[in-house]
Enzyme design. Structure first.
Site, PDB file in Angstrom:
ATOM      1  N   LYS A 125       0.881  -1.071   0.079  1.00 50.07           N
ATOM      2  CA  LYS A 125       0.076   0.063  -0.173  1.00 50.07           C
ATOM      3  C   LYS A 125       0.851   1.049  -0.023  1.00 50.07           C
ATOM      4  O   LYS A 125       1.926   1.412   0.618  1.00 50.07           O
ATOM      5  CB  LYS A 125      -0.776   0.007   1.373  1.00 50.07           C
ATOM      6  CG  LYS A 125      -1.855  -1.130   1.349  1.00 50.07           C
ATOM      7  CD  LYS A 125      -2.917  -0.885   0.197  1.00 50.07           C
ATOM      8  CE  LYS A 125      -4.103  -1.897   0.482  1.00 50.07           C
ATOM      9  NZ  LYS A 125      -5.240  -1.645  -0.336  1.00 50.07           N
ATOM     10  N   LYS A 131     -14.454  -6.708  -6.499  1.00 51.57           N
ATOM     11  CA  LYS A 131     -14.608  -7.076  -5.081  1.00 51.57           C
ATOM     12  C   LYS A 131     -16.314  -7.516  -4.938  1.00 51.57           C
ATOM     13  O   LYS A 131     -17.111  -6.775  -5.044  1.00 51.57           O
ATOM     14  CB  LYS A 131     -14.109  -5.919  -4.307  1.00 51.57           C
ATOM     15  CG  LYS A 131     -12.690  -5.985  -4.341  1.00 51.57           C
ATOM     16  CD  LYS A 131     -12.304  -4.740  -3.202  1.00 51.57           C
ATOM     17  CE  LYS A 131     -10.766  -4.836  -3.307  1.00 51.57           C
ATOM     18  NZ  LYS A 131     -10.075  -3.793  -2.608  1.00 51.57           N
TER      19      LYS A 131
END
Length: 337
Positions: free
Chosen positions: A154, A251
């Protein structure tokens, strides 16, 4: 069919930071659908970015209990179509219901979900393990704590390239980068040059979700493939991503469950887009559902349960990145308590 509702606060092993903020726990709701002694499980977690909250989930489920608790021989696809008009304003909750019903339906057929879909598990697809934004020392520590063949890192800081360069000194693993909407088009293109040299496989969602002009610029000039996440939420978004991204990360909670996710993957493949399914830090209930889609995917991110201090469920597991399916039918998930 009977609906059972359970809520949890899933505690994370470490504070988890992305470009938008830090979380130490994830509120989760587990839906159980029971029929004739057989249970199916589904999950949805709270996410402030998508304005979803467990209290809201529970209130809506109670209000719509009679709609859900029909005794039916509908297929999962038919059940999703039936539920959609009642839950189309809450895809996270629709996802949990779809997962639970799909799990129940395939249990009743004495089949694993991938068998119902006539799929065979892939042996060559591995899940990444995610390293949240932290000090470089802590990020290195997390990699040492969890040796893994693929890391998703990230980013979205002022020192992103320095971070990746330092992490590369400590691992030969494949790196994937997720900037969570934290970069500009110029920054993304420039970063892609250096990140390619550092062995990065792709960049996920570098720009804000609605910056389609910037996405097109990056698509045309990036040295690395760009995968859509926040820009690809529901089924109609897949076609928008064509010629703006090289692939899409679907997702389940964002799109409304396994049923629409499978359609999104099929559509993406027909457009020549790379396909990925990601998790949103959930227990093994949600993670187990994801695993059955992997025969259709190029990449998968299903490490959510590994980020928890304690998993409330058992099911599909990851061992050194490799997917180990449960012996149970359905999605393979079961609650520990």
């Amino acid at each position: 069919m009977k609906l059972v509702i359970r809520t949890y606060n899933l505690q994370l092993k470490h504070p988890f930071t992305i470009s938008r903020g830090t979380r130490t726990e994830i509120p989760s709701i587990i839906i159980e659908l029971q029929e004739n002694g057989i249970s199916g499980f589904g999950e949805a977690t709270a996410n402030p970015y998508y304005n979803t909250f467990v209290e809201q989930f529970e209130k809506e489920l109670i209000a719509k209990r009679k709609i859900i608790e029909i005794t039916s021989e509908k297929t999962p696809e038919e059940f999703w179509d039936y539920l959609f008009p009642y839950f189309n304003n809450n895809m996270f909750l629709l996802c949990a219901l779809d997962e639970a019903y799909t799990d129940l339906f395939t249990h009743k057929k004495n089949m694993k979900l991938y068998e119902y879909w006539n799929l065979e598990p892939k042996k060559n697809i591995q899940s990444n393990f995610t390293i949240g934004i932290d000090t470089v020392e802590n990020m290195i520590g997390k990699m040492k704590e969890m040796p893994w063949p693929i890391y998703k890192i990230k980013l979205g800081t002022k020192d992103d390239l320095k971070i990746v360069a330092e992490l590369r000194k400590h691992s030969n693993a494949i790196f994937r980068i997720d900037a969570n909407c934290g970069w500009s088009p110029t920054e993304t293109i420039n970063n892609s040059v250096e990140l390619k040299k550092l062995g990065v496989e792709f960049i996920e969602q570098p720009l804000p979700a609605n910056d389609w002009k910037g996405a097109k610029e990056v698509f045309n000039h990036s040295y690395l493939p760009i995968i859509a996440d926040e820009s690809c939420i529901i089924e109609s978004d897949v076609e928008k991503c064509y010629n703006h991204f090289h692939g899409v990360n679907v997702k389940l909670m964002k799109c409304g469950g396994l049923t629409p996710a499978k359609r999104m993957i099929t559509k993406a493949k027909s457009l020549g887009l790379k396909t990925m399914v990601g998790c949103m830090t959930e227990s093994s209930v949600g993670i187990s559902a994801i695993a059955h889609l992997t025969p259709l995917l190029d990449y998968v991110d299903m490490d959510g349960a590994l980020l928890l201090k304690t998993d409330i469920a058992s099911g599909v597991k990851l061992k050194n990145g490799n997917i180990v399916f449960s012996e149970l039918n359905g999605t393979g998930a079961s609650l520990k308590n």
